[in-house]
Design a protein around this motif. Structure first.
Motif, PDB file in Angstrom:
ATOM      1  N   TYR A 183      41.738  70.708  57.071  1.00  0.00           N
ATOM      2  CA  TYR A 183      42.411  69.549  57.672  1.00  0.00           C
ATOM      3  C   TYR A 183      43.006  68.601  56.631  1.00  0.00           C
ATOM      4  N   LYS A 184      42.738  68.849  55.362  1.00  0.00           N
ATOM      5  CA  LYS A 184      43.199  67.945  54.311  1.00  0.00           C
ATOM      6  C   LYS A 184      44.717  67.830  54.278  1.00  0.00           C
ATOM      7  N   THR A 185      45.411  68.968  54.338  1.00  0.00           N
ATOM      8  CA  THR A 185      46.878  68.960  54.259  1.00  0.00           C
ATOM      9  C   THR A 185      47.485  68.208  55.427  1.00  0.00           C
ATOM     10  N   PHE A 186      46.965  68.441  56.628  1.00  0.00           N
ATOM     11  CA  PHE A 186      47.497  67.747  57.814  1.00  0.00           C
ATOM     12  C   PHE A 186      47.337  66.248  57.682  1.00  0.00           C
ATOM     13  N   ILE A 187      46.153  65.788  57.284  1.00  0.00           N
ATOM     14  CA  ILE A 187      45.900  64.352  57.164  1.00  0.00           C
ATOM     15  C   ILE A 187      46.807  63.735  56.101  1.00  0.00           C
ATOM     16  N   ALA A 188      46.953  64.420  54.965  1.00  0.00           N
ATOM     17  CA  ALA A 188      47.821  63.905  53.904  1.00  0.00           C
ATOM     18  C   ALA A 188      49.273  63.848  54.368  1.00  0.00           C
ATOM     19  N   ASP A 189      49.718  64.863  55.100  1.00  0.00           N
ATOM     20  CA  ASP A 189      51.115  64.914  55.553  1.00  0.00           C
ATOM     21  C   ASP A 189      51.420  63.819  56.567  1.00  0.00           C
ATOM     22  N   ILE A 190      50.565  63.655  57.570  1.00  0.00           N
ATOM     23  CA  ILE A 190      50.839  62.655  58.596  1.00  0.00           C
ATOM     24  C   ILE A 190      50.767  61.246  58.016  1.00  0.00           C
ATOM     25  N   MET A 191      49.871  61.048  57.054  1.00  0.00           N
ATOM     26  CA  MET A 191      49.754  59.740  56.411  1.00  0.00           C
ATOM     27  C   MET A 191      51.009  59.439  55.584  1.00  0.00           C
TER      28      MET A 191
ATOM     29  N   TYR B 211      37.904  69.254  64.960  1.00  0.00           N
ATOM     30  CA  TYR B 211      37.211  68.892  63.718  1.00  0.00           C
ATOM     31  C   TYR B 211      35.708  68.997  63.919  1.00  0.00           C
ATOM     32  N   ALA B 212      35.056  69.698  63.025  1.00  0.00           N
ATOM     33  CA  ALA B 212      33.628  69.995  63.205  1.00  0.00           C
ATOM     34  C   ALA B 212      32.773  68.735  63.238  1.00  0.00           C
ATOM     35  N   LEU B 213      33.130  67.734  62.431  1.00  0.00           N
ATOM     36  CA  LEU B 213      32.355  66.488  62.389  1.00  0.00           C
ATOM     37  C   LEU B 213      32.985  65.488  63.343  1.00  0.00           C
ATOM     38  N   GLN B 214      32.625  65.592  64.608  1.00  0.00           N
ATOM     39  CA  GLN B 214      33.281  64.794  65.648  1.00  0.00           C
ATOM     40  C   GLN B 214      33.129  63.285  65.438  1.00  0.00           C
ATOM     41  N   ASP B 215      32.021  62.863  64.885  1.00  0.00           N
ATOM     42  CA  ASP B 215      31.789  61.425  64.680  1.00  0.00           C
ATOM     43  C   ASP B 215      32.731  60.829  63.634  1.00  0.00           C
TER      44      ASP B 215
END
Length: 392
Positions: A150-158, A191-195
């Motif tokens: 999920y790192k790439t997606f978060i970096a891209d949208i940000m 995302y595995a860590l829902q919290d």
């Protein structure tokens, strides 16, 4: 048609909005020969400053290197008319600079209002921050590791949200907030860590410069407005009153409307909710109504969003398979431990039985010795045992 002077000023105003030295240089070179943009216009000559230098250097370049193009490069071909049209659509220019077809083009002409609204002097503080600063602020605030997939997606949208919203033409509305939440929560639902999903969103929005709670509230309100009364696509496009209608009216009336990918995702999701499937035909209908939102850009945005969904669905399926495999391994390990426990339990039972048997054997041996060598003591023991049994 525009005069040469007006064309020149329009070129540099548009380049000014791009805030890119490369783009300014390209426009300056193109200004040296207006035929690249205006086939019917006479050749432009006699510009002062950068245009004149560009024209002179371009002419020398062609005479010495016939293989090179207007940009002085063998690798970058001259832009086609279609490419030029697509480039200028970013600035809502679609009529080949024909003022008879588009009188509002004069809004690009140098004026006090233009430079007060888009001038660097009003944006200095805003442009001090770079994309790297946004990422540094995010990772300083959110210090927990993010799952690699999920790192790439978060970096891209940000990064994309920051770059598109610092543009001087950008204006926030609730549909943009709806699009941001649609993008983020649709992809992050697996995302595995829902919290951590909300916490990542909070820190990401703060790093970009938004209030995360305002974004969520506006997105929820927009969702309820879209679902209220079960409206059709025509109902929304023809509406004159209400917050949703006002957003679309503002787009139609704003010649400097700045399109963002999140806004396009919000529009596509709204189309889905009102029963209009996001496809080239329906995008054409909506873009025609909205004037300054163009079909190719909407299609590109939606295809990218759909691609992200498909990739994440594949990741989620892989994660589920890994979880199932791990559960099977855990079950196998527990079964093995249980089997080992049963074996130990049986071994202990056998050992206890052997101990009890040996104990009883020792008691019998002692009683036999008592009977043989101490008959009176033996009789006393038997009498005591008999009385104990009677008492019970």
């Amino acid at each position: 048609k525009f005069t040469t002077s007006v064309k020149k000023n329009l070129f540099f105003n548009i380049a000014f909005l791009m805030r890119s030295p490369i783009f300014v240089a390209c426009i300056a070179s193109l200004a040296g020969n207006a035929l690249a943009f205006f086939p019917s216009a006479p050749k432009i000559g006699g510009f002062s400053g950068i245009s004149q230098v560009a024209q002179k250097e371009s002419s020398a370049l062609y005479s010495d290197n016939p293989d090179r193009n207007l940009f002085g490069s063998k690798l970058m071909p001259d832009p086609t008319d279609m490419e030029m049209e697509e480039m200028f659509k970013e600035f809502n220019i679609t009529t080949s600079f024909d003022i008879n077809k588009d009188p509002d083009l004069m809004k690009w002409y140098p004026s006090k209002e233009f430079f007060e609204k888009f001038g660097f002097q009003n944006m200095t503080e805003k442009y001090q921050r770079k994309t790297m600063d946004v990422k540094v602020d995010f990772y300083a605030a959110y210090r927990k590791p993010i799952l690699p997939q999920y790192k790439t997606f978060i970096a891209d949208i940000m990064a994309m949200t920051f770059v598109q919203t610092i543009d001087a033409r950008y204006k926030y509305d609730a549909l943009h907030a709806f699009g941001i939440c649609t993008q983020y929560y649709t992809i992050m639902k697996g995302y595995a860590l829902q919290d951590e999903i909300d916490e990542i969103f909070n820190q990401m929005m703060k790093a970009v410069g938004f209030d995360p709670q305002v974004i969520r509230d506006d997105a929820k309100r927009m969702l309820s407005l879209i679902k209220e009364g079960n409206p059709s696509a025509d109902d929304i496009l023809n509406a004159k009153d209400g917050e949703l209608a006002q957003i679309l009216i503002d787009v139609r009336e704003n010649r400097f409307f700045k399109y963002t990918d999140a806004w396009g995702v919000g529009l596509g999701r709204m189309m889905e909710l009102v029963g209009s499937e996001p496809n080239p035909e329906s995008f054409e209908k909506w873009s025609t109504s909205l004037r300054w939102v163009f079909t190719p850009r909407l299609i590109s945005t939606w295809d990218e969003f759909s691609g992200d969904q498909l990739r994440m669905q594949g990741i989620e399926a892989m994660q589920k398979q890994l979880m199932i495999r791990e559960k099977k391994r855990s079950a196998s390990r527990l079964e093995k431990k249980a089997s080992e426990f049963e074996d130990k339990k049986k071994a202990l039972q056998v050992l206890n039985e052997d101990i009890e048997e040996r104990r009883q054997q020792l008691i019998d041996d002692q009683m036999a010795l008592k009977k043989k060598y101490e008959p009176d003591a033996y009789e006393a023991i038997l009498l005591k045992d008999k009385n104990d049994l009677a008492a019970k």
